[in-house]
Design an enzyme around this catalytic site. Structure first.
Site, PDB file in Angstrom:
ATOM      1  N   SER A  17       0.850  -1.189   0.000  1.00 37.86           N
ATOM      2  CA  SER A  17       0.000   0.000   0.000  1.00 37.86           C
ATOM      3  C   SER A  17       0.882   1.233   0.000  1.00 37.86           C
ATOM      4  CB  SER A  17      -0.864  -0.027   1.260  1.00 37.86           C
ATOM      5  OG  SER A  17      -1.433   1.219   1.527  1.00 37.86           O
ATOM      6  N   TYR A  41      -1.812  -0.397  10.729  1.00 34.99           N
ATOM      7  CA  TYR A  41      -1.887  -0.664   9.286  1.00 34.99           C
ATOM      8  C   TYR A  41      -0.584  -0.254   8.603  1.00 34.99           C
ATOM      9  CZ  TYR A  41      -3.614  -0.681   4.497  1.00 34.99           C
ATOM     10  OH  TYR A  41      -3.772  -0.929   3.162  1.00 34.99           O
TER      11      TYR A  41
END
Length: 108
Positions: free
Chosen positions: A14, A27
């Site tokens: 990501s 995250y």
């Protein structure tokens, strides 16, 4: 892959692997770790014929957003990548690699 002296591993991560944001500590940490793993694998497999790449998309409209205190509105969701878009990017990257086996990619 090792026996064939060739292969291609694409690791999906990501943009959070490159820049963290407030409220996304866990995250972002997991994505940074995934990126570090990919970079380490790329070094370990240098010269083996096995390539390692990462794909780091921006925001993707998935169920992840439904768990937020304030989920994105419909207009924002429409502007996000779809999971199918990411799949197409990965497939294109794979095809590129197959067509250019002798062309050096990142970390190789």
């Amino acid at each position: 892959m090792k026996e064939q002296n060739r292969g291609y591993i694409i690791i999906l991560t990501s943009m959070s692997a490159h820049k963290s944001h407030s409220g996304y500590m866990t995250y972002s940490a997991s994505k940074y770790a995934t990126r570090a793993m990919a970079e380490t694998l790329a070094e370990e497999f240098t010269g083996s014929g096995i390539r390692i790449s990462t794909v780091s998309p921006g925001k993707v409209a998935t169920t992840l957003w439904s768990h937020k205190n304030v989920p994105p509105d419909e207009d924002t969701l429409k502007k996000m990548l779809k999971a199918e878009d990411v799949s197409k990017i990965v497939e294109a990257w794979k095809l590129f690699s197959e067509g250019y086996q002798n062309y050096p990619l990142t970390n190789q």
